[in-house]
Write a protein that holds these residues in place. Structure first.
Motif, PDB file in Angstrom:
ATOM      1  N   ILE A 108     -36.977   8.359 -22.280  1.00 57.37           N
ATOM      2  CA  ILE A 108     -36.732   8.116 -20.967  1.00 57.37           C
ATOM      3  C   ILE A 108     -36.645   6.370 -20.720  1.00 57.37           C
ATOM      4  CG2 ILE A 108     -37.927   8.247 -18.553  1.00 57.37           C
ATOM      5  CD1 ILE A 108     -36.793  10.987 -19.695  1.00 57.37           C
ATOM      6  N   GLY A 109     -35.688   5.956 -20.324  1.00 58.78           N
ATOM      7  CA  GLY A 109     -35.399   4.676 -20.081  1.00 58.78           C
ATOM      8  C   GLY A 109     -36.226   3.819 -19.330  1.00 58.78           C
TER       9      GLY A 109
ATOM     10  N   HIS B 231     -37.727  12.304 -13.523  1.00 55.48           N
ATOM     11  CA  HIS B 231     -37.551  12.205 -15.033  1.00 55.48           C
ATOM     12  C   HIS B 231     -38.955  12.457 -15.756  1.00 55.48           C
ATOM     13  CE1 HIS B 231     -34.121   9.811 -13.655  1.00 55.48           C
ATOM     14  NE2 HIS B 231     -33.383  10.128 -14.730  1.00 55.48           N
ATOM     15  N   ARG B 232     -39.918  12.316 -15.173  1.00 59.65           N
ATOM     16  CA  ARG B 232     -40.947  12.915 -15.737  1.00 59.65           C
ATOM     17  C   ARG B 232     -41.168  14.307 -15.507  1.00 59.65           C
ATOM     18  NH1 ARG B 232     -45.673   8.161 -12.948  1.00 59.65           N
ATOM     19  NH2 ARG B 232     -44.724   6.426 -13.861  1.00 59.65           N
TER      20      ARG B 232
ATOM     21  N   LEU C  97     -46.817   8.915 -19.255  1.00 64.40           N
ATOM     22  CA  LEU C  97     -47.664  10.014 -20.285  1.00 64.40           C
ATOM     23  C   LEU C  97     -48.446  11.011 -19.803  1.00 64.40           C
ATOM     24  CD1 LEU C  97     -47.875   7.545 -23.178  1.00 64.40           C
ATOM     25  CD2 LEU C  97     -46.105   8.898 -22.914  1.00 64.40           C
ATOM     26  N   MET C  98     -49.294  10.444 -18.889  1.00 62.14           N
ATOM     27  CA  MET C  98     -50.097  11.360 -18.263  1.00 62.14           C
ATOM     28  C   MET C  98     -49.536  12.460 -17.474  1.00 62.14           C
ATOM     29  SD  MET C  98     -52.993   8.298 -17.180  1.00 62.14           S
ATOM     30  CE  MET C  98     -54.292   9.326 -16.693  1.00 62.14           C
ATOM     31  N   SER C  99     -48.515  12.034 -16.760  1.00 63.78           N
ATOM     32  CA  SER C  99     -47.889  13.135 -16.010  1.00 63.78           C
ATOM     33  C   SER C  99     -46.901  14.119 -16.802  1.00 63.78           C
ATOM     34  CB  SER C  99     -46.749  12.450 -15.146  1.00 63.78           C
ATOM     35  OG  SER C  99     -46.057  13.278 -14.431  1.00 63.78           O
ATOM     36  N   VAL C 100     -46.572  13.533 -17.810  1.00 62.51           N
ATOM     37  CA  VAL C 100     -45.432  14.593 -18.406  1.00 62.51           C
ATOM     38  C   VAL C 100     -46.063  15.622 -19.449  1.00 62.51           C
ATOM     39  CG1 VAL C 100     -45.220  13.217 -20.905  1.00 62.51           C
ATOM     40  CG2 VAL C 100     -43.219  14.509 -20.022  1.00 62.51           C
ATOM     41  N   SER C 101     -47.434  15.233 -19.717  1.00 62.51           N
ATOM     42  CA  SER C 101     -48.439  16.068 -20.444  1.00 62.51           C
ATOM     43  C   SER C 101     -48.670  17.422 -19.810  1.00 62.51           C
ATOM     44  CB  SER C 101     -49.364  15.594 -20.965  1.00 62.51           C
ATOM     45  OG  SER C 101     -50.382  15.196 -19.984  1.00 62.51           O
ATOM     46  N   LYS C 102     -48.589  17.416 -18.290  1.00 65.19           N
ATOM     47  CA  LYS C 102     -48.962  18.460 -17.363  1.00 65.19           C
ATOM     48  C   LYS C 102     -47.752  19.334 -16.998  1.00 65.19           C
ATOM     49  CE  LYS C 102     -53.259  16.204 -17.478  1.00 65.19           C
ATOM     50  NZ  LYS C 102     -54.233  16.778 -18.320  1.00 65.19           N
ATOM     51  N   PRO C 103     -48.255  20.711 -16.489  1.00 64.22           N
ATOM     52  CA  PRO C 103     -47.227  21.583 -15.981  1.00 64.22           C
ATOM     53  C   PRO C 103     -46.748  20.981 -14.773  1.00 64.22           C
ATOM     54  CG  PRO C 103     -49.211  22.749 -16.810  1.00 64.22           C
ATOM     55  CD  PRO C 103     -49.428  21.279 -16.576  1.00 64.22           C
TER      56      PRO C 103
END
Length: 356
Positions: free
Chosen positions: A162-163, A172-173, A200-206
């Motif tokens: 993700i740029g 994008h997250r 990173l904190m967002s993408v690890s969540k549903p």
């Protein structure tokens, strides 16, 4: 009189081939599937510290010439096999290019380099190339820029980025939380780390969001969350951030947010002051950091092509140099081989000790 209130600035609309139909036309072969899966598993194991190697995403800034891309992939495969005990090489195959204002947006958007914008052709050409490269035994990486295109391509990708311009984007997250591959988030264009750490904190969540399914139907997408996110340091505002102090500060900020400090270094962009020749010096510096005991650097990215530099885009292919980038400048193949072989020699006895 009826007042029209929608599509006032839309000239026309075209119905696009569905992801399912494109996949039926260009299916994922067993050989390609095995390559993609092996690449994903190896990268995930590196991130989990279950594989002592580091992974290198190396290749053209963007793909514009299919024949040159296949030529590059053949060379890449031989080098990847040579250094595979220490370095996992993943070929950079970028089809989408973010633009600060306007310009060529990549092979998917304009595959014939002439402003005809045959996007359906671009999707087919891109998918076929990814399939061909995977069948060679070479895992591939790309930037996930358009939130719809992963439905057409993601089954052929082993690593996604993700740029810097989109790391802060909620769209994008959310998309990245559903990607099947590991995903690297670049720090912001100003060099700030917080947007990448928040990502990173967002993408690890549903997440739940609007998207399309395989049949092209608008759908509500429910994701599980992606556990394989990591930071990509690419510098910013004209300043590099690959040095040991910057890496240490990134480690501290990630730990403070409860994140495992998995850090990738982009040797291009602000880290090389946009001078492609400096990328090899960045790579050398990073290898020295690992020699000196760094535990957090798990990968590098290098913009590399068959020949050095960059050139202007032309719809007349006969006017263009073979194997030269049409976007950011790249190092040539000889410099690529030399840099990676030196890194291999330097790290082959050191990386296994990081597992101890």
């Amino acid at each position: 009189m009826t007042v029209i209130t929608e599509n006032l600035n839309v000239e026309s609309q075209e119905v696009l081939i569905t992801p399912a139909e494109l996949k039926r036309r260009i299916p994922l072969t067993d050989a390609a599937a095995n390559t993609i899966n092996a690449g994903r598993v190896a990268i995930n194991n590196i991130l989990k510290r279950e594989d002592h190697r580091i992974f290198l995403v190396v290749g053209p800034c963007s793909i514009h010439d299919i024949d040159a891309a296949k030529d590059y992939a053949q060379r890449f495969k031989k080098l990847a096999e040579e250094v595979s005990d220490t370095l996992l090489l993943v070929m950079r195959v970028y089809f989408e290019k973010p633009r600060t204002t306007v310009g060529w947006k990549g092979l998917i958007n304009d595959p014939y380099l002439n402003d005809t914008f045959k996007i359906e052709d671009g999707l087919a050409i891109g998918r076929q190339l990814l399939s061909d490269i995977a069948e060679m035994g070479v895992p591939t990486a790309t930037e996930a820029l358009d939130p719809i295109s992963p439905q057409y391509m993601q089954d052929l990708i082993s690593w996604a980025a993700i740029g810097a311009r989109t790391t802060e984007s909620q769209t994008h997250r959310e998309m990245a939380s559903g990607l099947s591959s590991a995903v690297g988030f670049k720090n912001g264009t100003d060099g700030g780390l917080q947007v990448a750490i928040n990502a990173l904190m967002s993408v690890s969540k549903p997440h739940r969001f609007l998207g399309i399914d395989g049949e092209g139907q608008v759908a509500i997408i429910h994701t599980k969350g992606n556990p394989h996110g990591h930071v990509v340091l690419r510098g910013g505002s004209g300043k590099p951030n690959y040095d040991s102090v910057s890496v240490s500060l990134c480690e501290q900020e990630m730990r403070a947010s409860g994140l495992l400090p998995n850090i990738m270094v982009d040797c291009s962009h602000a880290n090389s002051n946009k001078d492609p020749a400096l990328q090899t010096l960045v790579a050398e510096n990073v290898a020295n950091q690992i020699l000196e005991g760094n535990q957090s650097i798990i990968g590098l990215m290098i913009e590399s092509n068959i020949n050095f530099g960059s050139q202007k885009l032309s719809s007349n292919r006969a006017e263009m140099q073979y194997g030269v980038s049409v976007t950011d400048g790249c190092i040539g193949w000889d410099a690529t081989e030399d840099s990676i072989r030196k890194m291999h020699a330097k790290l082959k006895d050191v990386l296994p000790k990081r597992m101890a």
